[in-house]
Design an enzyme around this catalytic site. Structure first.
Site, PDB file in Angstrom:
ATOM      1  N   LYS A   1      -7.618  -1.769  12.141  1.00 43.87           N
ATOM      2  CA  LYS A   1      -6.535  -1.235  11.288  1.00 43.87           C
ATOM      3  C   LYS A   1      -7.099  -0.923   9.918  1.00 43.87           C
ATOM      4  CE  LYS A   1      -2.032  -0.756  10.310  1.00 43.87           C
ATOM      5  NZ  LYS A   1      -2.341   0.622   9.886  1.00 43.87           N
TER       6      LYS A   1
ATOM      7  N   LYS B   1      -9.192  -9.129   5.110  1.00 41.71           N
ATOM      8  CA  LYS B   1      -7.814  -9.172   4.595  1.00 41.71           C
ATOM      9  C   LYS B   1      -6.835  -9.550   5.717  1.00 41.71           C
ATOM     10  CE  LYS B   1      -6.903  -5.996   1.386  1.00 41.71           C
ATOM     11  NZ  LYS B   1      -6.514  -4.719   0.791  1.00 41.71           N
TER      12      LYS B   1
ATOM     13  N   LYS C   1     -11.602   1.588   8.940  1.00 43.72           N
ATOM     14  CA  LYS C   1     -11.329   2.482   7.801  1.00 43.72           C
ATOM     15  C   LYS C   1     -11.802   3.874   8.160  1.00 43.72           C
ATOM     16  CE  LYS C   1      -9.617   2.003   3.610  1.00 43.72           C
ATOM     17  NZ  LYS C   1      -8.546   1.067   3.263  1.00 43.72           N
TER      18      LYS C   1
ATOM     19  N   THR D   1       2.959  -2.729  -1.593  1.00 43.39           N
ATOM     20  CA  THR D   1       1.742  -3.232  -2.232  1.00 43.39           C
ATOM     21  C   THR D   1       2.053  -3.739  -3.641  1.00 43.39           C
ATOM     22  OG1 THR D   1       0.428  -1.739  -0.900  1.00 43.39           O
ATOM     23  CG2 THR D   1      -0.660  -2.686  -2.814  1.00 43.39           C
TER      24      THR D   1
ATOM     25  N   ASN E   1       1.558   4.508  -7.423  1.00 45.25           N
ATOM     26  CA  ASN E   1       2.334   3.779  -6.431  1.00 45.25           C
ATOM     27  C   ASN E   1       2.302   2.268  -6.683  1.00 45.25           C
ATOM     28  OD1 ASN E   1       3.112   2.493  -4.062  1.00 45.25           O
ATOM     29  ND2 ASN E   1       2.438   4.176  -2.766  1.00 45.25           N
TER      30      ASN E   1
ATOM     31  N   SER F   1       2.678  -2.495   7.007  1.00 42.60           N
ATOM     32  CA  SER F   1       2.203  -1.615   8.085  1.00 42.60           C
ATOM     33  C   SER F   1       2.307  -2.334   9.438  1.00 42.60           C
ATOM     34  CB  SER F   1       0.727  -1.252   7.877  1.00 42.60           C
ATOM     35  OG  SER F   1       0.617  -0.119   7.063  1.00 42.60           O
TER      36      SER F   1
HETATM   37  P1  NAD Z   1      -2.028   6.360  -7.144  1.00 37.16           P
HETATM   38  O1  NAD Z   1      -2.879   7.534  -6.960  1.00 37.16           O
HETATM   39  O2  NAD Z   1      -0.578   6.407  -6.802  1.00 37.16           O
HETATM   40  O3  NAD Z   1      -2.101   5.868  -8.679  1.00 37.16           O
HETATM   41  C1  NAD Z   1      -3.298   5.713  -9.373  1.00 37.16           C
HETATM   42  C2  NAD Z   1      -2.982   5.545 -10.853  1.00 37.16           C
HETATM   43  O4  NAD Z   1      -4.188   5.297 -11.558  1.00 37.16           O
HETATM   44  C3  NAD Z   1      -2.360   6.788 -11.503  1.00 37.16           C
HETATM   45  O5  NAD Z   1      -1.391   6.377 -12.443  1.00 37.16           O
HETATM   46  C4  NAD Z   1      -3.539   7.435 -12.220  1.00 37.16           C
HETATM   47  O6  NAD Z   1      -3.152   8.249 -13.314  1.00 37.16           O
HETATM   48  C5  NAD Z   1      -4.257   6.189 -12.665  1.00 37.16           C
HETATM   49  N1  NAD Z   1      -5.656   6.405 -13.024  1.00 37.16           N
HETATM   50  C6  NAD Z   1      -6.570   7.231 -12.462  1.00 37.16           C
HETATM   51  N2  NAD Z   1      -7.731   7.157 -13.127  1.00 37.16           N
HETATM   52  C7  NAD Z   1      -7.557   6.251 -14.116  1.00 37.16           C
HETATM   53  C8  NAD Z   1      -8.383   5.728 -15.125  1.00 37.16           C
HETATM   54  N3  NAD Z   1      -9.660   6.095 -15.248  1.00 37.16           N
HETATM   55  N4  NAD Z   1      -7.857   4.811 -15.987  1.00 37.16           N
HETATM   56  C9  NAD Z   1      -6.567   4.409 -15.865  1.00 37.16           C
HETATM   57  N5  NAD Z   1      -5.745   4.858 -14.917  1.00 37.16           N
HETATM   58  C10 NAD Z   1      -6.241   5.767 -14.058  1.00 37.16           C
HETATM   59  O7  NAD Z   1      -2.765   5.179  -6.338  1.00 37.16           O
HETATM   60  P2  NAD Z   1      -2.118   3.826  -5.820  1.00 37.16           P
HETATM   61  O8  NAD Z   1      -1.618   4.024  -4.437  1.00 37.16           O
HETATM   62  O9  NAD Z   1      -1.224   3.264  -6.848  1.00 37.16           O
HETATM   63  O10 NAD Z   1      -3.418   2.920  -5.687  1.00 37.16           O
HETATM   64  C11 NAD Z   1      -4.030   2.348  -6.835  1.00 37.16           C
HETATM   65  C12 NAD Z   1      -5.216   1.542  -6.350  1.00 37.16           C
HETATM   66  O11 NAD Z   1      -4.763   0.513  -5.458  1.00 37.16           O
HETATM   67  C13 NAD Z   1      -6.255   2.349  -5.581  1.00 37.16           C
HETATM   68  O12 NAD Z   1      -7.519   1.836  -5.915  1.00 37.16           O
HETATM   69  C14 NAD Z   1      -5.943   2.025  -4.125  1.00 37.16           C
HETATM   70  O13 NAD Z   1      -7.087   2.106  -3.304  1.00 37.16           O
HETATM   71  C15 NAD Z   1      -5.475   0.583  -4.236  1.00 37.16           C
HETATM   72  N6  NAD Z   1      -4.598   0.184  -3.157  1.00 37.16           N
HETATM   73  C16 NAD Z   1      -3.462   0.896  -2.897  1.00 37.16           C
HETATM   74  C17 NAD Z   1      -2.638   0.461  -1.868  1.00 37.16           C
HETATM   75  C18 NAD Z   1      -1.347   1.210  -1.570  1.00 37.16           C
HETATM   76  O14 NAD Z   1      -0.617   0.755  -0.679  1.00 37.16           O
HETATM   77  N7  NAD Z   1      -1.027   2.251  -2.279  1.00 37.16           N
HETATM   78  C19 NAD Z   1      -2.966  -0.652  -1.094  1.00 37.16           C
HETATM   79  C20 NAD Z   1      -4.132  -1.367  -1.402  1.00 37.16           C
HETATM   80  C21 NAD Z   1      -4.941  -0.927  -2.442  1.00 37.16           C
END
Ligand code: NAD
Length: 459
Positions: free
Chosen positions: A80, A104, A116, A201, A252, A392
């Site tokens: 997954k 995880k 992945k 998340t 998000n 999920s």
């Molecule tokens: P997203 O794309 O919705 O949001 C990312 C945010 O980070 C945006 O606000 C963007 O403007 C900001 N950003 C980008 N570059 C930046 C910088 N240099 N400095 C400060 N802010 C910056 O992504 P997301 O879904 O919120 O995911 C965020 C992180 O969490 C990612 O690394 C992702 O891999 C990880 N993650 C997400 C999930 C999920 O369910 N969405 C689950 C596990 C891990």
């Protein structure tokens, strides 16, 4: 990407070697042999699938796009993990991320293994029609190795609900008459997705923090006072005090985490700073997070980052440099943007006593060691950001049962699961010298190793 798969496995096995309760029927030479085998099995993926997706662009040009699916380990259940659409994604990164998924899922008792995917594209450079083709081709190339009982992809950076709907649709075409709802998660609700998946998340990230810094302390205060652990001291120093909070990233994960902090009645939180790719916003009296959430929803996800935008949003704040959020004078820093944000170059300027990893690997290994030595509580990605994969799993279950849960039921199940993990891990963390991250790794590796041994995979 900062996961050193081999050393994580080795350090965890070293810690377990002297634990007499762990694989207690293995002693002396057979024990050494089994541990060496575990090292080999867990630090390498079971399978790496690669291809070049042949795409005809709308202009008529043909491009070949590298794509991967890595299946790290399925001792605990079907593989997954998400599919990352990013121009710099590469095989090594996908292997590391698949390994993290194995750990995880094992940590949180989610009955999945780790996988992945990656597609080397910048999605902003392709039209929706081209992205639709890329998504369908991905499924065509990997259809025989994925599926509801084999390997279940989900969204990751650059992919989302739309791509999962397309991919599930294609899987259904390729495998007519077979169960398909559980082939992908992170789908839209109308296509069998789960309520609450989008917020899962961020809600999980905040819940992990709240439980560690409040509920757990409330239950274990007198024990914590006696442990002499530097982390217990940090936690007790902050307990029941008003906390200043900063959040890096307002997408998000970050926006939901910030909203949870703003709305939390349980703790006295004040969200004084949030940031995104453009700027940091700061208000010492606290930011109006609901208004910022509304603003970003109608401004392509971006925070207001000019004086005019700020005026239009009605938000009272100073606009600072994007990276100032990291070194802000706050008690708690949530990292919800990118990897490697706290590193050798800024680790000495970090003022927060608690760091919570919403993003994957936002703190480098050196910075992690440095901050842990100072008694900073770092709640690691593997523990804090598992809400997405946990929901999920609920989506996959709902697809099987064709019964759907309410949002309330989903959050209740999510928190119960995360609380179960923390009830196991936190007493160990506050009672021994390992960091919270190391404790999570050791616990995951212990479960995986036991399962592999019992499945007869170490002969
Ligand atoms: P997203 O794309 O919705 O949001 C990312 C945010 O980070 C945006 O606000 C963007 O403007 C900001 N950003 C980008 N570059 C930046 C910088 N240099 N400095 C400060 N802010 C910056 O992504 P997301 O879904 O919120 O995911 C965020 C992180 O969490 C990612 O690394 C992702 O891999 C990880 N993650 C997400 C999930 C999920 O369910 N969405 C689950 C596990 C891990």
């Amino acid at each position: 990407m900062q996961y050193q798969t081999r050393s994580i496995v080795q350090e965890s096995l070293d810690a377990l070697m002297d634990d007499e309760m762990f694989l207690s029927d293995l002693k002396d030479a057979p024990r050494k042999k089994a541990f060496s085998s575990l090292g080999a099995v867990l630090s390498t993926p079971n399978k790496i699938h690669k291809s070049f997706l042949r795409i005809v662009l709308e202009k008529g040009e043909i491009v070949r796009i590298p794509a991967f699916r890595v299946q790290h380990n399925n001792a605990m259940g079907p593989y997954k993990g998400g599919i990352r659409f990013h121009e710099s994604v590469n095989e090594e990164e996908v292997i590391n991320l698949a390994f993290l998924m194995t750990l995880k899922n094992s940590l949180h008792d989610v009955p999945f293994g780790g996988g992945k995917g990656g597609v080397v594209v910048n999605p902003r450079e392709f039209t929706p029609k081209e992205l639709n083709l890329i998504s369908k081709k991905y499924v065509q190339y990997f259809a025989d190795v994925i599926g509801p009982d084999k390997d279940i992809p989900a969204p990751d950076m650059g992919s989302g609900e739309r791509e999962m709907d397309w991919m599930m649709g294609e899987y259904k075409n390729i495998k007519p008459g077979q169960p398909y709802r559980g082939s992908f998660t992170g789908k839209s609700v109308i296509n069998g997705g789960s309520l609450g998946r989008r917020e899962a998340t961020g809600k999980g990230v905040y819940f992990t923090f709240r439980y560690t810094m409040s509920d757990f302390i409330q239950k274990q205060k007198s024990w914590l006072e006696k442990t002499g652990s530097p982390y217990a001291k940090t936690a007790l120093d902050l307990y029941e005090k008003p906390l200043k909070v900063a959040v890096q990233g307002f997408g998000n994960v970050g926006s939901v985490t910030a909203l949870e902090a703003y709305q939390c009645k349980h703790l006295q939180n004040k969200v004084v700073s949030v940031s995104d790719r453009h700027c940091t916003l700061y208000n010492e009296d606290g930011l109006d997070i609901p208004t910022l959430v509304k603003y970003t929803a109608s401004n392509q996800g971006d925070l207001p980052h000019t004086d005019d935008m700020l005026k239009e949003s009605g938000i009272q704040a100073d606009i600072l440099h994007r990276d100032e959020v990291l070194t802000m004078d706050v008690d708690v820093l949530f990292l919800a943007a990118l990897e490697e944000q706290i590193h050798n170059g800024n680790k000495e300027e970090i003022k927060a006593s608690v760091i919570v990893e919403g993003a994957n690997a936002p703190v480098t290994a050196d910075a992690d060691d440095y901050l842990n030595e100072k008694g900073v509580i770092i709640i690691p990605d593997i523990l804090a950001n598992a809400g997405g994969v946990i929901v999920s799993y609920f989506e996959w279950l709902q697809g099987r049962e064709t019964q759907f849960y309410s949002e309330e039921q989903i959050y209740k199940k999510l928190y119960d699961k995360m609380q179960g993990t923390m009830e196991t891990i936190l007493p160990k963390y506050f009672g021994d010298p390992h960091s919270l991250r190391q404790n999570c790794y050791i616990h995951s590796v212990m479960k995986l190793s036991t399962v592999l041994y019992k499945q007869g995979k170490l002969f």
